[in-house]
Design a protein around this motif. Structure first.
Motif, mmCIF file in Angstrom:
data_model
loop_
_atom_site.group_PDB
_atom_site.id
_atom_site.type_symbol
_atom_site.label_atom_id
_atom_site.label_comp_id
_atom_site.label_asym_id
_atom_site.label_seq_id
_atom_site.Cartn_x
_atom_site.Cartn_y
_atom_site.Cartn_z
ATOM 1 N N UNK A 1 0.834 -1.206 0.000
ATOM 2 C CA UNK A 1 0.000 0.000 0.000
ATOM 3 C C UNK A 1 0.869 1.257 0.000
ATOM 4 N N UNK A 2 2.011 1.172 0.663
ATOM 5 C CA UNK A 2 2.938 2.306 0.714
ATOM 6 C C UNK A 2 3.430 2.693 -0.679
ATOM 7 N N UNK A 3 3.433 1.707 -1.587
ATOM 8 C CA UNK A 3 3.807 1.981 -2.983
ATOM 9 C C UNK A 3 2.560 2.090 -3.871
ATOM 10 N N UNK A 4 1.393 2.183 -3.211
ATOM 11 C CA UNK A 4 0.099 2.346 -3.878
ATOM 12 C C UNK A 4 -0.292 1.135 -4.725
ATOM 13 N N UNK A 5 0.114 -0.044 -4.290
ATOM 14 C CA UNK A 5 -0.291 -1.292 -4.939
ATOM 15 C C UNK A 5 -1.350 -1.959 -4.059
ATOM 16 N N UNK A 6 -2.528 -2.238 -4.634
ATOM 17 C CA UNK A 6 -3.619 -2.821 -3.844
ATOM 18 C C UNK A 6 -4.225 -4.042 -4.528
ATOM 19 N N UNK A 7 -3.407 -4.766 -5.286
ATOM 20 C CA UNK A 7 -3.917 -5.932 -6.012
ATOM 21 C C UNK A 7 -4.492 -6.988 -5.073
ATOM 22 N N UNK A 8 -4.028 -7.006 -3.806
ATOM 23 C CA UNK A 8 -4.519 -8.006 -2.844
ATOM 24 C C UNK A 8 -5.923 -7.681 -2.351
ATOM 25 N N UNK A 9 -6.391 -6.464 -2.618
ATOM 26 C CA UNK A 9 -7.750 -6.066 -2.244
ATOM 27 C C UNK A 9 -8.606 -6.036 -3.500
ATOM 28 N N UNK A 10 -9.337 -7.097 -3.731
ATOM 29 C CA UNK A 10 -10.045 -7.311 -5.001
ATOM 30 C C UNK A 10 -11.079 -6.230 -5.293
#
Length: 230
Positions: A185-194
């Motif tokens: 999330x700190x790198x603005x990646x949220x692929x784990x949150x569908x």
């Protein structure tokens, strides 16, 4: 018998009636406690930053409006039928059955388009404004995702063959996930949150989290990890 742990209905702990009373009659010195999983996870699940807590309260207002009157419930059910939707009703949420949070938020998320149409007909501009607000929908999507993860954790800790070793292992794995999610999330990646990823795609954010959402999610994940650690 030195102790007895119950799960399920709080009435089982009753001082005048219930299962524990029957145990006490046969084993007066037995220590009676309620399942630690339910109690601790309930506390951990309540740790929400103010913006998420506000969205959760607003979700309950929406549910109460739709479910609070028989006419509203029938109209909304008929609307869902007419739109060939899989679900035809909303679910209530209670503080006692905290797992219902996941079910309620998920159902609101699934029926958000039907709700918008329903509130347009009903003239409920306040509810309509929430459902048309991108930031509100992003917070809702995150709540759906994180509550689903908490539900999965809770189910891993239950069952006939569960023991303290499996309990600690499941909790340790979940805390590692929280740390990993924080890094992403700190790198603005949220692929784990569908659900959140789906909403970002619709909003044209190219799967990149807005700054406000990044800060709020990081705050929640940190608080959740600290509570589980404690």
């Amino acid at each position: 018998m030195c102790g007895c742990c119950t799960d399920g209905a709080p009435a089982m702990l009753g001082t005048k009636s219930g299962f524990q009373v029957c145990v006490k009659r046969r084993a007066p010195k037995a220590k009676d406690i309620h399942c630690m999983i339910h109690r601790q996870t309930l506390k951990a699940s309540k740790i929400l930053p103010a913006p998420f807590e506000k969205v959760l309260d607003q979700i309950i207002q929406i549910v109460n409006f739709v479910k609070g009157g028989a006419l509203n419930s029938r109209l909304f059910k008929q609307l869902c039928y007419d739109m060939d939707d899989t679900h035809h009703s909303l679910l209530f949420r209670t503080n006692v059955h905290w797992l219902s949070r996941a079910n309620v938020t998920k159902r609101i998320f699934q029926l958000r388009d039907e709700l918008k149409l329903f509130f347009e007909v009903q003239g409920k501009t306040e509810f309509l404004a929430w459902l048309n607000n991108e930031e509100w929908i992003m917070r809702l999507a995150y709540l759906v995702d994180i509550f689903e993860q908490l539900n999965k954790l809770n189910l891993q800790m239950q069952g006939r063959n569960t023991n303290i070793i499996k309990f600690v292992d499941a909790l340790g794995t979940f805390m590692s996930k929280l740390e990993n999610w924080k890094r992403k999330v700190n790198t603005k990646i949220v692929a784990m949150f569908e659900k959140l990823t789906f909403i970002l795609d619709i909003c044209g954010e190219d799967k990149m989290l807005p700054q406000f959402a990044k800060n709020e999610i990081l705050q929640h994940l940190t608080a959740l990890k600290n509570e589980f650690s404690r």
